[in-house]
Design an enzyme around this catalytic site. Structure first.
Site, mmCIF file in Angstrom:
data_model
loop_
_atom_site.group_PDB
_atom_site.id
_atom_site.type_symbol
_atom_site.label_atom_id
_atom_site.label_comp_id
_atom_site.label_asym_id
_atom_site.label_seq_id
_atom_site.Cartn_x
_atom_site.Cartn_y
_atom_site.Cartn_z
ATOM 1 N N GLU A 51 -8.399 -3.925 -0.392
ATOM 2 C CA GLU A 51 -7.158 -4.128 -1.158
ATOM 3 C C GLU A 51 -7.323 -5.374 -2.032
ATOM 4 O O GLU A 51 -7.869 -6.387 -1.598
ATOM 5 C CB GLU A 51 -5.976 -4.318 -0.207
ATOM 6 C CG GLU A 51 -4.650 -4.494 -0.939
ATOM 7 C CD GLU A 51 -3.440 -4.674 -0.007
ATOM 8 O OE1 GLU A 51 -3.616 -5.149 1.131
ATOM 9 O OE2 GLU A 51 -2.321 -4.338 -0.441
ATOM 10 N N LYS A 123 0.531 1.909 -4.023
ATOM 11 C CA LYS A 123 1.042 1.574 -2.685
ATOM 12 C C LYS A 123 2.507 2.022 -2.566
ATOM 13 O O LYS A 123 3.352 1.643 -3.382
ATOM 14 C CB LYS A 123 0.915 0.069 -2.469
ATOM 15 C CG LYS A 123 1.152 -0.396 -1.042
ATOM 16 C CD LYS A 123 0.834 -1.899 -0.960
ATOM 17 C CE LYS A 123 0.823 -2.439 0.435
ATOM 18 N NZ LYS A 123 0.338 -3.826 0.474
ATOM 19 N N CYS A 164 -2.940 -0.519 2.879
ATOM 20 C CA CYS A 164 -2.510 -1.551 3.820
ATOM 21 C C CYS A 164 -1.197 -1.233 4.550
ATOM 22 O O CYS A 164 -1.193 -0.467 5.487
ATOM 23 C CB CYS A 164 -2.460 -2.896 3.106
ATOM 24 S SG CYS A 164 -2.623 -4.246 4.307
#
Ligand SMILES: NC(=O)CCC(=O)C(=O)O
Length: 288
Positions: A51, A123, A164
């Site tokens: 990331e 994301k 994440c």
């Protein structure tokens, strides 16, 4: 119902590259290239970066480092890396600026061995937490959340992608597994508070729930940076077993992914056929 996984696909060697990230974007891209080519020289054909590998991880940095996907330097560099490595490349994530609305996203770009951009994942769950006395981080101060789940077709099978904090939500991994993904890949940067608590646990949970591979790829820890990444990039197998992991330093780990073994394991504990969706088809409708 039979499992929707296909096993007649090529074996796959996965590499997770735990990169040391600096404030110098060009240096980060050069470092990424060196490590991607090293992974390829060890036979990796599915290569993953962390990331936010081209920028420090911080809400003030995202707008400054953000670039357009169409002509940004990171996308160009990643495309060339994938082609030169002759491998699929899950290009970690980068701050992306959308020219249509000027919003900034935390975006993973995925390339085939010809260097073509074949998927993007913005994301979906922004990292907004406040653990008193430990860590407060609000991605939503400068980022906008994406609005789709991402499954990528490769010659090795279908790959699900999250970033994440997305790993904390079981539903996308379950949907990916049910739609035939054999692995969920999460570029991620946990921290010194939540890393020791949850990093490995969440990967094992997503794997064992869905009987798929899970891989999470972190930046290396830099104690001079504002955000201290946990590191410990890890690959987990469909039985929830840790296949490969590492410490907090820069480096690469490898894992051979074997879909035949995965299918055998699924047959021995056949959760896929035993689910009772007649009882819990739509959890979003559950009320106290
Ligand atoms: N970059 C992130 O989304 C961090 C997520 C995290 O640390 C967590 O605990 O969740």
């Amino acid at each position: 119902m039979a499992s929707s996984f296909s096993t007649n696909v090529k074996p796959c060697k996965l590499a997770l590259i735990q990169l040391a990230v600096t404030a110098d974007k060009n240096a980060n891209l050069t470092n990424a290239r060196t490590h991607v080519l090293e992974a390829a020289s060890h036979g990796a054909n599915l290569i993953v970066l962390p990331e936010c590998f081209n920028s420090p991880y911080g809400t003030n940095f995202f707008p400054e480092y953000a670039e357009h996907l169409k002509d940004g330097p990171s996308v160009k560099a990643l495309s060339t890396m994938a082609k030169d490595a002759n491998a699929y490349l899950i290009g970690g994530s980068i701050p992306e600026r959308d020219p249509t609305d000027d919003k900034v996203y935390n975006t993973c770009t995925v390339y085939n061995p010809q260097g073509e951009l074949i998927a993007t994942h913005r994301k979906v769950h922004l990292f907004d937490i406040d653990v008193p006395g430990k860590i407060r981080f609000q991605e939503s101060e400068t980022l906008t959340a994406g609005n789709k789940l991402t499954h990528v077709d490769t010659e090795f099978g279908k790959v699900g992608v999250g970033i994440c904090y997305d790993i904390r939500f079981p539903e996308p991994a379950m949907i990916a597994a049910r739609q035939g993904c054999f692995i969920m890949v999460y570029p991620g940067a946990f921290n010194m508070t939540t890393g020791p608590l949850h990093w490995e646990l969440l990967q094992r949970a997503r794997a064992v729930d869905n009987q798929i591979y899970v891989a999470a790829c972190s930046p290396a820890r830099d104690l001079s940076a504002g955000y201290h990444a946990w590191g410990h990039s890890t690959v987990v197998g469909p039985a929830g077993n840790v296949i490969e992991t590492m410490d907090e330093k820069q480096g690469i780990i490898y894992a051979d992914l074997d879909l035949t073994k995965m299918t055998e394991f699924r047959q021995s504990i056949p959760l896929y056929n035993q689910r009772r969706f007649d009882l819990y088809a739509d959890v979003s409708k559950a009320t106290p």
